[in-house]
Design a protein around this motif. Structure first.
Motif, PDB file in Angstrom:
ATOM      1  N   ARG A  50       0.697  -1.372  -0.022  1.00 55.94           N
ATOM      2  CA  ARG A  50       0.016  -0.039   0.019  1.00 55.94           C
ATOM      3  C   ARG A  50       0.855   1.446   0.169  1.00 55.94           C
ATOM      4  O   ARG A  50       1.747   1.314   0.894  1.00 55.94           O
ATOM      5  CB  ARG A  50      -0.696  -0.096   1.029  1.00 55.94           C
ATOM      6  N   LYS A  51       0.739   2.149  -0.944  1.00 50.36           N
ATOM      7  CA  LYS A  51       1.408   3.572  -0.950  1.00 50.36           C
ATOM      8  C   LYS A  51       0.580   4.436   0.050  1.00 50.36           C
ATOM      9  O   LYS A  51      -0.252   4.088   0.409  1.00 50.36           O
ATOM     10  CB  LYS A  51       1.238   3.812  -2.537  1.00 50.36           C
ATOM     11  N   LYS A  52       1.339   5.518   0.143  1.00 51.58           N
ATOM     12  CA  LYS A  52       0.993   6.531   1.058  1.00 51.58           C
ATOM     13  C   LYS A  52      -0.579   7.136   0.691  1.00 51.58           C
ATOM     14  O   LYS A  52      -1.258   7.442   1.653  1.00 51.58           O
ATOM     15  CB  LYS A  52       2.072   7.547   1.015  1.00 51.58           C
ATOM     16  N   ASN A  53      -0.686   6.967  -0.559  1.00 49.73           N
ATOM     17  CA  ASN A  53      -1.980   7.793  -0.932  1.00 49.73           C
ATOM     18  C   ASN A  53      -3.206   6.556  -0.837  1.00 49.73           C
ATOM     19  O   ASN A  53      -4.334   6.904  -1.447  1.00 49.73           O
ATOM     20  CB  ASN A  53      -1.752   8.140  -2.534  1.00 49.73           C
ATOM     21  N   GLY A  54      -2.793   5.498  -0.199  1.00 49.88           N
ATOM     22  CA  GLY A  54      -3.787   4.390  -0.036  1.00 49.88           C
ATOM     23  C   GLY A  54      -4.042   3.509  -1.231  1.00 49.88           C
ATOM     24  O   GLY A  54      -4.657   2.311  -1.157  1.00 49.88           O
ATOM     25  N   MET A  59       5.141  -5.075  -6.085  1.00 47.66           N
ATOM     26  CA  MET A  59       6.391  -4.866  -5.717  1.00 47.66           C
ATOM     27  C   MET A  59       7.015  -6.115  -5.652  1.00 47.66           C
ATOM     28  O   MET A  59       6.605  -7.350  -5.309  1.00 47.66           O
ATOM     29  CB  MET A  59       6.574  -4.360  -4.320  1.00 47.66           C
ATOM     30  N   ASP A  60       8.417  -6.026  -5.968  1.00 47.16           N
ATOM     31  CA  ASP A  60       9.366  -7.264  -5.927  1.00 47.16           C
ATOM     32  C   ASP A  60      10.005  -7.446  -4.341  1.00 47.16           C
ATOM     33  O   ASP A  60      10.362  -6.496  -4.001  1.00 47.16           O
ATOM     34  CB  ASP A  60      10.378  -7.506  -6.769  1.00 47.16           C
ATOM     35  N   LEU A  61       9.721  -8.707  -3.895  1.00 49.48           N
ATOM     36  CA  LEU A  61      10.158  -8.639  -2.435  1.00 49.48           C
ATOM     37  C   LEU A  61      11.316  -9.572  -2.675  1.00 49.48           C
ATOM     38  O   LEU A  61      11.160 -10.861  -2.935  1.00 49.48           O
ATOM     39  CB  LEU A  61       9.258  -9.179  -1.574  1.00 49.48           C
TER      40      LEU A  61
END
Length: 88
Positions: A50-54, A59-61
């Motif tokens: 989750r990005k800051k804007n929701g 993403m690669d972990l």
């Protein structure tokens, strides 16, 4: 080394059958000290973050980055041990 590569692929497939996608990639660099190419193995999986804007973003972990194929096999084996008892 070919034997370890085969074992890694079998473990990767077994983990995939339990529903977890783990990618194994490689990269190489030249070591001046050792005067040869070094292969680096990378285990990773996709996650949603989750990005800051929701909003959610893929993403690669990175699970493990190493020059040892044996470490890769051991890591995949540990993941398989955790996954094998779970229902799909």
């Amino acid at each position: 080394m070919a034997k370890l590569n085969g074992i890694a692929r079998k473990l990767q497939k077994a983990i995939l059958q339990k529903g977890l996608v783990i990618r194994m990639g490689t990269s190489q660099f030249y070591s001046v000290e050792q005067k040869r190419l070094i292969t680096v193995y990378i285990l990773s999986t996709r996650i949603m973050e989750r990005k800051k804007n929701g909003e959610w973003k893929d993403m690669d972990l990175e699970i493990l980055r190493t020059a040892s194929l044996l470490e890769i096999v051991n890591c995949l084996n540990d993941i398989w041990k955790e996954m094998k008892g779970r229902k799909i």
